[in-house]
Motif scaffolding. Structure first.
Motif, PDB file in Angstrom:
ATOM      1  N   CYS A  28       0.829  -1.212   0.000  1.00 22.29           N
ATOM      2  CA  CYS A  28       0.000   0.000   0.000  1.00 22.29           C
ATOM      3  C   CYS A  28       0.862   1.261   0.000  1.00 22.29           C
ATOM      4  O   CYS A  28       0.577   2.236  -0.707  1.00 22.29           O
ATOM      5  CB  CYS A  28      -0.929   0.003   1.215  1.00 22.29           C
ATOM      6  N   ASP A  66       4.105   1.446  -0.966  1.00 22.06           N
ATOM      7  CA  ASP A  66       4.877   1.488  -2.220  1.00 22.06           C
ATOM      8  C   ASP A  66       4.027   1.988  -3.384  1.00 22.06           C
ATOM      9  O   ASP A  66       4.535   2.654  -4.299  1.00 22.06           O
ATOM     10  CB  ASP A  66       5.432   0.102  -2.560  1.00 22.06           C
ATOM     11  N   GLN A  67       2.730   1.685  -3.359  1.00 20.70           N
ATOM     12  CA  GLN A  67       1.839   2.102  -4.438  1.00 20.70           C
ATOM     13  C   GLN A  67       1.371   3.543  -4.291  1.00 20.70           C
ATOM     14  O   GLN A  67       0.629   4.047  -5.131  1.00 20.70           O
ATOM     15  CB  GLN A  67       0.621   1.174  -4.490  1.00 20.70           C
ATOM     16  N   THR A 102      -0.574   4.764  -1.976  1.00 17.32           N
ATOM     17  CA  THR A 102      -1.906   4.934  -1.392  1.00 17.32           C
ATOM     18  C   THR A 102      -1.777   5.536   0.005  1.00 17.32           C
ATOM     19  O   THR A 102      -0.691   5.571   0.591  1.00 17.32           O
ATOM     20  CB  THR A 102      -2.655   3.593  -1.292  1.00 17.32           C
ATOM     21  N   ALA A 159      -6.914  -1.382  -2.876  1.00 18.77           N
ATOM     22  CA  ALA A 159      -5.524  -1.809  -2.719  1.00 18.77           C
ATOM     23  C   ALA A 159      -5.427  -3.322  -2.573  1.00 18.77           C
ATOM     24  O   ALA A 159      -4.517  -3.955  -3.121  1.00 18.77           O
ATOM     25  CB  ALA A 159      -4.900  -1.114  -1.510  1.00 18.77           C
ATOM     26  N   TYR A 199      -3.371  -5.890  -4.877  1.00 17.62           N
ATOM     27  CA  TYR A 199      -2.379  -6.773  -4.257  1.00 17.62           C
ATOM     28  C   TYR A 199      -2.645  -8.231  -4.621  1.00 17.62           C
ATOM     29  O   TYR A 199      -1.721  -8.978  -4.968  1.00 17.62           O
ATOM     30  CB  TYR A 199      -2.420  -6.586  -2.738  1.00 17.62           C
ATOM     31  N   ARG A 236      -1.787  -8.916  -8.257  1.00 21.88           N
ATOM     32  CA  ARG A 236      -0.345  -9.027  -8.450  1.00 21.88           C
ATOM     33  C   ARG A 236       0.174 -10.354  -7.931  1.00 21.88           C
ATOM     34  O   ARG A 236       1.029 -11.013  -8.557  1.00 21.88           O
ATOM     35  CB  ARG A 236       0.359  -7.876  -7.705  1.00 21.88           C
TER      36      ARG A 236
END
Length: 354
Positions: A277, A279-280, A282, A344, A348, A351
Motif C-alpha cells: 500500500c 509502495d503504491q 496509497t 488496494a 495486491y 499481483r
C-alpha cells in the motif's frame, strides 16, 4: 493519575520489583510491554485461545491458565495485564464467567490483575442481543469463595485493579485518570515518594476541570453522543469491508472501543500488504496483527519466551490479521479509506496471483 500508562507505571513502581514476571495477552496494546521492561520486569505471554480456533474470537484461555498453575506446570506470575473490555487490538470482551474465574485465581495465588479499562465506557451494545456489559474488573474483588480466609487481606479484599482515564471518553488533552483497587494497594500508591512530593497528581485538570464536569454531569451527555457517533462509524466501516469476501471480521461488528480486528483470507501477509500500500502511493494505513504482539520485535533474550508453548500463539499467529481504528476519522473519511483499502487489496491479490 495522568492517564492509564501513568497508572500502570505507578503500579509497577509500588507493587513489583525487578525480575518479577508479568503475563500479557497476545496480541495486546503494543506499547505496554515497554513500560514493564523499563522496570526490568520479565514479560511473558499468558495462555491464549488461538485466533484460528472455531469462532475465531481469541481471548485468554483462563481455564488452561488455572489448570497449568494449579498443577504446578506453570509458575504464577506476580502480575497480569489485560484489556478486558473491547480489547486493543481485537475488540474482544472477556465473558463474565472468565472474569469470575480469573479473579478467584488471582486471590488464590496472590496475583495482581491489572485491567486497562480505558474502553469500558465506550460501549454501545444492544443488551437484548449482546447481553449486559460486564462490570469493571475491580468489582470482581467482591466475589468470595466458600473457603475464603477472612483473616488474609489478599484473599478477602482481592487482587483486581482497574486503571482508566478520561482521555478516550472526554477529551484527548485531558490527561487525567484513576486507579480503582483494594485499600492496601491504593494506600501503597498514595504513600509513594513521587506522589507525596508532588502533593497529589493533576490538581488543575483533576480538581477543577473534571470534578466540575462530573458534578455537572457534562460527561454523561458527551459520552452518549460519543458512543452514538462511534457506533455509526464502526457500522459504516464494517459495511464497506464486508463487501469483499476476502476480509473476515472474527469478532463481528464492534460494540465498543476504538478498533476493528480483521483477517485477510487466502494467507495474505498483512505486513507485506501494508508495505505494498505504501509502495503504491496509497494513503491506506493499518497496524498489522504481528506488530500488535508484545514480542513482535523481541530481543535475543526473549526469543524463547516469544515462541514458548505456554501462550499457544506466536507473532506469526496474527500474520493475516490487522487492526483498524475507526475513532479518528469521520464517516466520510472512513468510507473513502475503506474503499481505498478494498481497491488496494484487489491490486495486491491480482499481483500475487500472476
Amino acid at each position: 493519575t495522568h492517564g492509564v500508562s501513568h497508572g500502570i507505571d505507578l503500579i509497577c513502581s509500588t507493587q513489583l520489583a525487578p525480575g518479577d514476571v508479568v503475563f500479557v495477552e497476545r496480541p495486546t496494546y503494543f506499547l505496554v510491554a515497554d513500560i514493564f521492561r523499563s522496570h526490568r520486569l520479565v514479560v511473558r505471554g499468558m495462555p491464549m485461545i488461538h485466533p484460528d480456533n472455531i469462532g475465531g474470537t481469541g481471548g485468554i484461555d483462563v481455564n488452561r491458565l488455572v489448570d497449568l498453575v494449579d498443577s504446578g506446570k506453570l509458575s504464577a506470575p506476580k502480575m497480569m495485564y489485560l484489556v478486558p473490555s473491547h480489547q486493543n487490538p481485537t475488540g474482544h470482551t472477556m465473558p463474565v464467567d472468565d472474569r469470575i474465574l480469573l479473579a478467584e485465581f488471582a486471590k488464590k495465588h496472590g496475583v495482581l490483575v491489572v485491567a486497562d479499562e480505558v474502553y469500558h465506557l465506550l460501549d454501545w451494545r444492544n443488551e437484548e442481543v449482546d447481553g449486559q456489559r460486564p462490570a469493571r474488573m475491580a468489582e470482581f474483588n467482591r466475589i468470595h469463595s466458600n473457603d475464603e480466609d477472612s483473616t488474609n487481606s489478599i484473599r478477602s479484599n482481592g487482587c483486581c485493579i482497574s486503571v482508566a482515564s478520561f482521555t478516550k471518553i472526554f477529551a484527548p488533552g485531558v490527561r487525567c485518570g484513576w486507579i480503582e483497587a483494594p485499600d492496601r494497594i491504593v494506600k501503597s500508591i498514595a504513600q509513594h515518594g513521587y506522589i507525596v512530593s508532588q502533593g497529589g497528581l493533576a490538581p488543575f485538570v483533576g480538581d477543577l476541570i473534571m470534578c466540575r464536569a462530573l458534578s455537572d454531569r457534562i460527561g454523561d451527555s458527551y459520552l452518549r453522543r460519543l458512543n452514538k457517533e462511534y457506533a455509526n462509524r464502526a457500522r459504516k466501516l464494517c459495511a464497506i469491508l464486508q463487501e469483499d469476501e476476502r476480509i473476515v471480521l472474527p469478532n463481528g461488528r464492534p460494540t465498543g472501543g476504538y478498533f476493528l480486528w480483521l483477517k485477510f483470507e487466502q494467507n495474505v501477509d498483512s505486513e507485506e500488504f501494508l508495505a505494498f500500500c505504501i509502495d503504491q502511493g496509497t494513503e491506506v494505513r493499518f497496524r498489522p496483527g504481528t506488530l500488535c504482539d508484545a514480542f513482535a520485535n523481541h530481543s535475543d533474550g526473549e526469543e524463547q519466551i516469544a515462541n514458548d508453548e505456554t501462550s499457544g500463539v506466536t507473532s506469526s499467529s496474527f500474520r493475516s490479521y490487522a487492526r483498524l481504528c475507526f475513532a479518528d476519522l469521520d464517516e466520510a473519511d472512513l468510507e473513502e479509506g475503506g474503499r481505498e483499502l478494498l481497491k488496494a487489496l484487489h491490486m495486491y491479490m491480482d499481483r500475487s496471483s500472476k
